[in-house]
Design an enzyme around this catalytic site. Structure first.
Site, PDB file in Angstrom:
ATOM      1  CG  ASP A  90      -1.758  -5.761   6.620  1.00 34.47           C
ATOM      2  OD1 ASP A  90      -2.672  -5.223   5.962  1.00 34.47           O
ATOM      3  OD2 ASP A  90      -0.560  -5.579   6.370  1.00 34.47           O
ATOM      4  CG  HIS A 121       6.509  -4.110   6.320  1.00 39.32           C
ATOM      5  ND1 HIS A 121       6.521  -3.097   7.252  1.00 39.32           N
ATOM      6  CD2 HIS A 121       5.563  -3.751   5.410  1.00 39.32           C
ATOM      7  CE1 HIS A 121       5.633  -2.188   6.905  1.00 39.32           C
ATOM      8  NE2 HIS A 121       5.042  -2.548   5.801  1.00 39.32           N
ATOM      9  CD  GLU A 156       7.162  -3.960  10.848  1.00 40.55           C
ATOM     10  OE1 GLU A 156       7.744  -3.829   9.757  1.00 40.55           O
ATOM     11  OE2 GLU A 156       6.758  -3.001  11.522  1.00 40.55           O
ATOM     12  CG  ASN A 196      10.396  -2.309   7.792  1.00 40.86           C
ATOM     13  OD1 ASN A 196       9.599  -2.664   6.925  1.00 40.86           O
ATOM     14  ND2 ASN A 196      10.142  -2.422   9.077  1.00 40.86           N
TER      15      ASN A 196
HETATM   16  C1  GLP Z   1       1.911  -1.118   5.099  1.00 47.57           C
HETATM   17  C2  GLP Z   1       0.939  -2.302   4.991  1.00 47.57           C
HETATM   18  C3  GLP Z   1       1.205  -3.076   3.753  1.00 47.57           C
HETATM   19  C4  GLP Z   1       1.538  -2.102   2.647  1.00 47.57           C
HETATM   20  C5  GLP Z   1       2.914  -1.526   2.903  1.00 47.57           C
HETATM   21  C6  GLP Z   1       3.287  -0.374   1.973  1.00 47.57           C
HETATM   22  O1  GLP Z   1       2.409  -0.941   6.349  1.00 47.57           O
HETATM   23  N1  GLP Z   1       0.911  -3.196   6.089  1.00 47.57           N
HETATM   24  O2  GLP Z   1       0.087  -3.898   3.452  1.00 47.57           O
HETATM   25  O3  GLP Z   1       1.546  -2.763   1.422  1.00 47.57           O
HETATM   26  O4  GLP Z   1       3.050  -1.172   4.239  1.00 47.57           O
HETATM   27  O5  GLP Z   1       2.548   0.772   2.287  1.00 47.57           O
HETATM   28  P1  GLP Z   1       2.425   2.016   1.309  1.00 47.57           P
HETATM   29  O6  GLP Z   1       1.829   1.484   0.065  1.00 47.57           O
HETATM   30  O7  GLP Z   1       1.540   3.006   2.000  1.00 47.57           O
HETATM   31  O8  GLP Z   1       3.799   2.515   1.084  1.00 47.57           O
END
Ligand code: GLP
Length: 238
Positions: A64, A135, A140, A133
């Protein structure tokens, strides 16, 4: 997290022996930072010829990118990948694919990105973090397993979760992002979902107890035949 790094290193060794290895599917986020750092350290211990071969053949597609941010913006996922993998491993930016957040037509860019990934045969090994959440990528809730690469609106909770890179101000986090869909993620040959830290304990508990539901997009990973879930004590016990 040495165990997950062992598994990844082994996959990269295997990749050297494959005639046409599929692209790696990479994630960003805080979860991945220590993993990339440990992986880079391991790879730097490889014999020079093997590391050079890995470098030359490197091909990865990220999940992403924020709409509106480009590689020259330190907060973009493109800049994140350059910092954590591209520069330490001396990969060229063309080897690390991400959706173009600065495209004038983001939806068209999403389709083009999915087509490009498809032209390389789809993802081989997919790394995933977990959003608070539920995702994965930026899929989402609610999100079903057939959702494909597209532009999404980020939820309030995701913008809060990711605010640290934006001076801790959620209102500065872009409203939209480009993401591979659950469809492309579920088409990967194998998936590694990595969940670390106390802040993920609640969503991990939900995930472990949930049937497949659009309300918890990561739950659709249960449909995949080769998915590994890597958790640390903090995420497991809260
Ligand atoms: C983000 C990204 C994901 C990531 C996830 C967890 O928003 N879009 O690719 O794996 O949420 O993020 P984090 O590792 O900072 O908790």
């Amino acid at each position: 997290m040495e165990a997950v790094v062992d598994a990844l290193e082994q996959r990269l060794q295997r990749r050297l022996r494959a005639s046409t290895p599929k692209p790696l599917g990479l994630a960003t986020g805080r979860t991945m930072e220590p993993i990339y750092a440990a992986l880079v350290a391991r790879l730097q211990d490889w014999p020079a010829a093997a590391l050079e071969q890995l470098r030359r053949g490197w091909l990865s597609f990220n999940l992403d990118e924020y709409v509106g941010l480009g590689a020259d913006d330190a907060r973009s996922f493109s800049a994140y990948m350059a910092r954590h993998l591209g520069e330490p491993l001396r990969l060229s930016p063309q080897q690390l694919h991400l959706p173009d957040g600065e495209s004038a037509d983001p939806q068209q860019q999403a389709c083009r990105y999915a087509d490009q990934l498809q032209s390389f045969g789809g993802v081989g090994v997919q790394l995933l973090g977990l959003g608070s959440n539920g995702h994965v990528g930026f899929n989402e809730p609610p999100c079903g397993p057939d959702a494909s690469c597209r532009v999404v609106s980020l939820s309030k909770s995701t913008r809060q979760q990711n605010a640290a890179a934006f001076g801790a101000d959620p209102s500065k986090v872009p409203l939209k992002a480009l993401t591979l869909g659950l469809r492309e993620i579920l088409e990967a040959d194998e998936i590694h979902l990595i969940v670390t830290g106390k802040a993920k304990a609640e969503i991990l508990k939900q995930l472990l107890n949930s049937p497949c539901t659009d309300q918890l997009p990561a739950s659709w990973l249960r449909h995949h035949p080769r998915v590994a879930l890597w958790v640390d004590q903090a995420a497991l016990n809260g």
